[in-house]
Design a protein around this motif. Structure first.
Motif, PDB file in Angstrom:
ATOM      1  N   PRO A  86       0.806  -1.233   0.000  1.00  0.00           N
ATOM      2  CA  PRO A  86       0.000   0.000   0.000  1.00  0.00           C
ATOM      3  C   PRO A  86       0.835   1.278   0.000  1.00  0.00           C
ATOM      4  O   PRO A  86       0.364   2.322  -0.477  1.00  0.00           O
ATOM      5  CB  PRO A  86      -0.822  -0.118   1.295  1.00  0.00           C
ATOM      6  N   ASN A  87       2.056   1.214   0.509  1.00  0.00           N
ATOM      7  CA  ASN A  87       2.897   2.416   0.551  1.00  0.00           C
ATOM      8  C   ASN A  87       3.399   2.822  -0.832  1.00  0.00           C
ATOM      9  O   ASN A  87       3.974   3.906  -0.988  1.00  0.00           O
ATOM     10  CB  ASN A  87       4.100   2.184   1.469  1.00  0.00           C
ATOM     11  N   LEU A  88       3.181   1.956  -1.841  1.00  0.00           N
ATOM     12  CA  LEU A  88       3.630   2.271  -3.201  1.00  0.00           C
ATOM     13  C   LEU A  88       2.538   2.913  -4.044  1.00  0.00           C
ATOM     14  O   LEU A  88       2.730   3.151  -5.232  1.00  0.00           O
ATOM     15  CB  LEU A  88       4.140   1.004  -3.892  1.00  0.00           C
ATOM     16  N   VAL A  89       1.382   3.191  -3.422  1.00  0.00           N
ATOM     17  CA  VAL A  89       0.277   3.857  -4.115  1.00  0.00           C
ATOM     18  C   VAL A  89      -0.037   5.161  -3.394  1.00  0.00           C
ATOM     19  O   VAL A  89      -0.233   5.184  -2.176  1.00  0.00           O
ATOM     20  CB  VAL A  89      -0.978   2.969  -4.165  1.00  0.00           C
ATOM     21  N   LYS A  90      -0.060   6.259  -4.128  1.00  0.00           N
ATOM     22  CA  LYS A  90      -0.323   7.565  -3.536  1.00  0.00           C
ATOM     23  C   LYS A  90      -1.787   7.681  -3.117  1.00  0.00           C
ATOM     24  O   LYS A  90      -2.642   6.887  -3.530  1.00  0.00           O
ATOM     25  CB  LYS A  90       0.019   8.661  -4.553  1.00  0.00           C
ATOM     26  N   GLY A 104      -4.380   7.622  -5.758  1.00  0.00           N
ATOM     27  CA  GLY A 104      -4.528   6.402  -6.533  1.00  0.00           C
ATOM     28  C   GLY A 104      -3.441   6.172  -7.557  1.00  0.00           C
ATOM     29  O   GLY A 104      -3.432   5.130  -8.230  1.00  0.00           O
ATOM     30  N   GLU A 105      -2.508   7.113  -7.703  1.00  0.00           N
ATOM     31  CA  GLU A 105      -1.430   6.938  -8.670  1.00  0.00           C
ATOM     32  C   GLU A 105      -0.308   6.073  -8.081  1.00  0.00           C
ATOM     33  O   GLU A 105      -0.098   6.029  -6.871  1.00  0.00           O
ATOM     34  CB  GLU A 105      -0.860   8.309  -9.074  1.00  0.00           C
ATOM     35  N   VAL A 106       0.403   5.397  -8.965  1.00  0.00           N
ATOM     36  CA  VAL A 106       1.531   4.564  -8.545  1.00  0.00           C
ATOM     37  C   VAL A 106       2.710   5.455  -8.179  1.00  0.00           C
ATOM     38  O   VAL A 106       3.064   6.373  -8.925  1.00  0.00           O
ATOM     39  CB  VAL A 106       1.943   3.602  -9.683  1.00  0.00           C
ATOM     40  N   ASN A 107       3.284   5.181  -7.018  1.00  0.00           N
ATOM     41  CA  ASN A 107       4.459   5.935  -6.570  1.00  0.00           C
ATOM     42  C   ASN A 107       5.712   5.181  -7.013  1.00  0.00           C
ATOM     43  O   ASN A 107       6.299   4.403  -6.261  1.00  0.00           O
ATOM     44  CB  ASN A 107       4.431   6.101  -5.049  1.00  0.00           C
ATOM     45  N   LEU A 108       6.102   5.398  -8.259  1.00  0.00           N
ATOM     46  CA  LEU A 108       7.223   4.654  -8.835  1.00  0.00           C
ATOM     47  C   LEU A 108       8.539   4.982  -8.123  1.00  0.00           C
ATOM     48  O   LEU A 108       9.393   4.117  -7.945  1.00  0.00           O
ATOM     49  CB  LEU A 108       7.348   4.973 -10.329  1.00  0.00           C
ATOM     50  N   ARG A 109       8.677   6.227  -7.671  1.00  0.00           N
ATOM     51  CA  ARG A 109       9.905   6.608  -6.971  1.00  0.00           C
ATOM     52  C   ARG A 109      10.031   5.840  -5.663  1.00  0.00           C
ATOM     53  O   ARG A 109      11.112   5.353  -5.305  1.00  0.00           O
ATOM     54  CB  ARG A 109       9.900   8.107  -6.705  1.00  0.00           C
ATOM     55  N   ALA A 110       8.940   5.691  -4.926  1.00  0.00           N
ATOM     56  CA  ALA A 110       8.963   4.935  -3.673  1.00  0.00           C
ATOM     57  C   ALA A 110       9.261   3.467  -3.940  1.00  0.00           C
ATOM     58  O   ALA A 110       9.955   2.805  -3.165  1.00  0.00           O
ATOM     59  CB  ALA A 110       7.625   5.083  -2.953  1.00  0.00           C
TER      60      ALA A 110
END
Length: 327
Positions: A252-256, A259-265
């Motif tokens: 869940p920490n990889l989704v902002k 609802g967008e994917v947090n590719l940097r994380a």
């Protein structure tokens, strides 16, 4: 008509040089003549054992090669071949070790220690991927050519398929796990490059390969995020949402929050895992593997099997006479 003085001098000099060259060519170097064995096979094996005990691998190789050459069907022939395989590996002559392993497997397919040859072949191919200087730098090994790792992986697959109960099977399985992680990192490194140049399909294919073929690797979260991000950039919102839902459920920490994917994380998380497991200065799995191939310092004489096992069988209570272990 006589030639001028300087032309006579040049002609004489030319003739002199030509004569000297002809003289040199007619006196070739003396060929080294093989005078045959200088000792009995018992003496050769004793000298080799003594050299091995003191870590004198060059001397050990010389005696073992002589034994293999002059007594190819002797009492110690197969033992000499296995010990020479060990020596070549210790000398970091990995190509030589691989060649010797292939030869032993071909000539002695039913030998009780042939599993050792299969095992060392894989380890030697694995080690060929690691340069002596690169190993101690911050450059990830997986970001270089990984062809030797792929060969090593297949070597271990073949080895475990043939000898699942071998003493070396557990270590081989651990090495396969490490190689899988390295290959997954290699794929993700290519995917990151493709993301940077906006080659979404290429990035997508690399990441999907990781998910399908290396599902236990630490790169899977980043691979899922890369697939979701790539599909979104390609305009396939439905498929992108499916992968995003998987991320929400498992990472869940990889989704902002929007609802967008947090590719940097996702990349940071993969980087942390890599440092813990695959990094050059924190490669726990690799370090544990390297320890098993070092020859431990011993104050007592080691048996043949203990010595060639790279420490896997280095237990004093299991020591036996080297002559009885190769029967």
């Amino acid at each position: 008509m006589s030639l001028p003085h300087y032309k006579m001098t040049m002609l004489a000099l030319t003739i002199g040089i030509a004569s000297a060259m002809v003289g040199c060519s007619s006196n070739p170097k003396k060929e080294v003549v093989d005078t045959g064995p200088q000792s009995s096979e018992q003496v050769y094996i004793q000298k080799a054992e003594k050299a091995l005990q003191s870590g004198q691998y060059t001397d050990a190789a010389k005696h073992l090669e002589a034994l293999d050459t002059y007594y190819p069907t002797g009492e110690y022939a197969q033992q000499a071949q296995l010990e020479l395989l060990y020596v070549k590996f210790q000398q970091k002559d990995y190509e030589g070790a691989i060649a010797l392993a292939d030869r032993f497997i071909r000539l002695n397919p039913q030998h009780p220690n042939v599993d050792y040859a299969y095992y060392v072949r894989g380890v030697a191919n694995m080690e060929q991927n690691y340069d002596g200087l690169i190993r101690y730098t911050s450059l990830k090994q997986a970001h270089r050519d990984v062809s030797y790792l792929k060969v090593a992986y297949q070597n271990f697959v073949d080895f475990i398929r043939r000898y699942p109960s071998s003493t070396y099977a557990v270590d081989a399985a651990q090495r396969m796990k490490f190689i899988s992680n390295e290959l997954a990192e290699s794929e993700m490194n290519a995917a990151r490059f493709n993301i940077k140049r906006k080659a979404w399909v290429a990035a997508l294919e690399r990441a999907q390969w990781v998910i399908e073929h290396y599902p236990q690797s630490p790169q899977v979260p980043e691979a899922l995020a890369t697939v979701a991000y790539s599909y979104d950039q390609l305009g396939d919102k439905q498929t992108a949402q499916q992968y995003t839902d998987v991320l929400k459920l498992n990472y869940p920490n990889l989704v902002k929050s929007n609802g967008e994917v947090n590719l940097r994380a996702a990349r940071k998380e993969a980087s942390w895992v890599n440092r813990a497991t695959l990094g050059v200065f924190g490669r726990e799995e690799q370090n544990s593997s390297e320890e098993t191939i070092e020859q431990p310092k011993q104050t007592t004489e080691r048996s043949f099997t203990n010595r060639i096992s790279f420490g896997l069988l280095d237990r004093p209570e299991t020591q036996q006479n080297i002559n009885t272990e190769t029967e």
